[in-house]
Every structure is written in C-alpha cells, then in structure tokens.
Motif scaffolding. Structure first.
Motif, short mmCIF file in Angstrom:
data_model
loop_
_atom_site.label_atom_id
_atom_site.label_comp_id
_atom_site.label_asym_id
_atom_site.label_seq_id
_atom_site.Cartn_x
_atom_site.Cartn_y
_atom_site.Cartn_z
N ARG A 12 0.81 -1.21 0.09
CA ARG A 12 -0.05 0.04 -0.02
C ARG A 12 1.01 1.27 0.06
O ARG A 12 0.58 2.16 -0.70
N LEU A 13 1.98 1.19 0.81
CA LEU A 13 3.04 2.43 0.66
C LEU A 13 3.43 2.68 -0.57
O LEU A 13 3.57 3.83 -1.05
N LEU A 14 3.86 1.45 -1.25
CA LEU A 14 4.55 1.89 -2.47
C LEU A 14 3.58 2.00 -3.52
O LEU A 14 3.78 3.12 -4.24
N LEU A 15 2.32 1.88 -3.42
CA LEU A 15 1.20 2.19 -4.38
C LEU A 15 1.03 3.69 -4.12
O LEU A 15 0.87 4.36 -4.98
N THR A 16 0.81 4.06 -2.75
CA THR A 16 0.72 5.35 -2.65
C THR A 16 1.83 6.35 -3.22
O THR A 16 1.50 7.46 -3.51
N ARG A 17 2.97 5.83 -2.79
CA ARG A 17 4.10 6.91 -3.34
C ARG A 17 4.06 6.60 -4.77
O ARG A 17 4.40 7.80 -5.41
N SER A 18 3.82 5.66 -5.27
CA SER A 18 3.58 5.70 -7.10
C SER A 18 2.59 6.59 -7.42
O SER A 18 3.08 7.29 -8.54
N ARG A 19 1.53 6.73 -6.79
CA ARG A 19 0.57 7.56 -7.36
C ARG A 19 1.05 9.01 -7.04
O ARG A 19 0.68 9.75 -7.86
N HIS A 20 1.68 9.21 -5.93
CA HIS A 20 2.03 10.59 -5.82
C HIS A 20 3.10 10.95 -6.59
O HIS A 20 2.92 12.22 -7.21
N ALA A 21 3.89 10.25 -7.16
CA ALA A 21 5.12 10.39 -8.07
C ALA A 21 4.30 10.78 -9.50
O ALA A 21 4.90 11.74 -10.20
N ARG A 22 3.19 9.90 -9.84
CA ARG A 22 2.72 10.28 -11.25
C ARG A 22 2.03 11.72 -11.14
O ARG A 22 2.01 12.27 -12.11
N ARG A 23 1.25 11.84 -9.88
CA ARG A 23 0.51 13.16 -10.03
C ARG A 23 1.34 14.43 -9.94
O ARG A 23 1.41 15.20 -10.78
N GLU A 24 2.54 14.05 -9.32
CA GLU A 24 3.73 15.19 -9.21
C GLU A 24 4.21 15.28 -10.87
O GLU A 24 4.46 16.57 -11.15
N GLY A 25 4.56 14.36 -11.37
CA GLY A 25 5.05 14.41 -12.86
C GLY A 25 4.09 15.25 -13.84
O GLY A 25 4.60 15.77 -14.35
N VAL A 26 2.95 14.66 -13.64
CA VAL A 26 1.71 15.27 -14.58
C VAL A 26 1.53 16.70 -14.30
O VAL A 26 1.55 17.60 -15.06
N GLY A 27 1.72 17.15 -13.00
CA GLY A 27 1.37 18.54 -12.45
C GLY A 27 2.70 19.26 -13.30
O GLY A 27 2.82 20.46 -13.54
N HIS A 28 3.93 18.85 -12.92
CA HIS A 28 5.03 19.50 -13.70
C HIS A 28 5.02 19.57 -15.20
O HIS A 28 5.29 20.59 -15.60
N ALA A 29 4.59 18.73 -15.87
CA ALA A 29 4.31 18.67 -17.23
C ALA A 29 3.20 19.50 -17.64
O ALA A 29 3.46 20.35 -18.59
N LYS A 30 2.19 19.78 -16.93
CA LYS A 30 1.23 20.66 -17.14
C LYS A 30 1.65 22.00 -17.09
O LYS A 30 0.96 23.04 -17.82
N LYS A 31 2.78 22.42 -15.99
CA LYS A 31 3.24 23.63 -15.92
C LYS A 31 3.97 24.33 -17.15
O LYS A 31 3.94 25.38 -17.36
N ALA A 32 4.40 23.41 -17.97
CA ALA A 32 5.42 23.50 -19.23
C ALA A 32 4.35 23.93 -20.48
O ALA A 32 4.90 24.22 -21.43
N VAL A 33 3.14 23.68 -20.25
CA VAL A 33 2.28 23.68 -21.53
C VAL A 33 1.08 24.71 -21.27
O VAL A 33 0.90 24.93 -20.18
#
Length: 57
Positions: A12-33
């Motif tokens: 569960r901890l791994l899945l939670t961290r994975s979800r957070h990392a994906r959201r963070e990556g998408v948020g970072h990409a959205k700021k660039a466009v």
C-alpha cells in the motif's frame, strides 16, 4: 471486517508513493504547456518503450 495482512502494508505504501509520483510528474508537465495542451487524463501502459520501439498498442 478482517485486519489487513502485514504484507499488504508495504505494498500500500509503495502504491501510494507511486500515485504521488505520477501526480507530481503530470503536474510538472502541465506547468510547461498551455491549458489547451495540458494533460487531462492518462493511462499507464506496461512495458518498455524506446525511440526505436516497433510495439503497437
């Protein structure tokens, strides 16, 4: 209701961290466009993809 299996906690901890990392990556990409180019939905695809990859989806 039964208690969670002890092995489930690390997963569960791994899945939670994975979800957070994906959201963070998408948020970072959205700021660039612009809003028109922004990511509104995404799907995770299993496998390895490279420039020379001929795999079809």
């Amino acid at each position: 209701m039964s208690a969670a299996h002890p092995v489930d906690a690390p997963r569960r901890l791994l899945l939670t961290r994975s979800r957070h990392a994906r959201r963070e990556g998408v948020g970072h990409a959205k700021k660039a466009v612009s809003r028109a180019e922004s990511i509104r939905a995404f799907v995770l695809i299993e496998g390895e993809f490279t420039e020379g990859c001929s795999r079809r989806l």
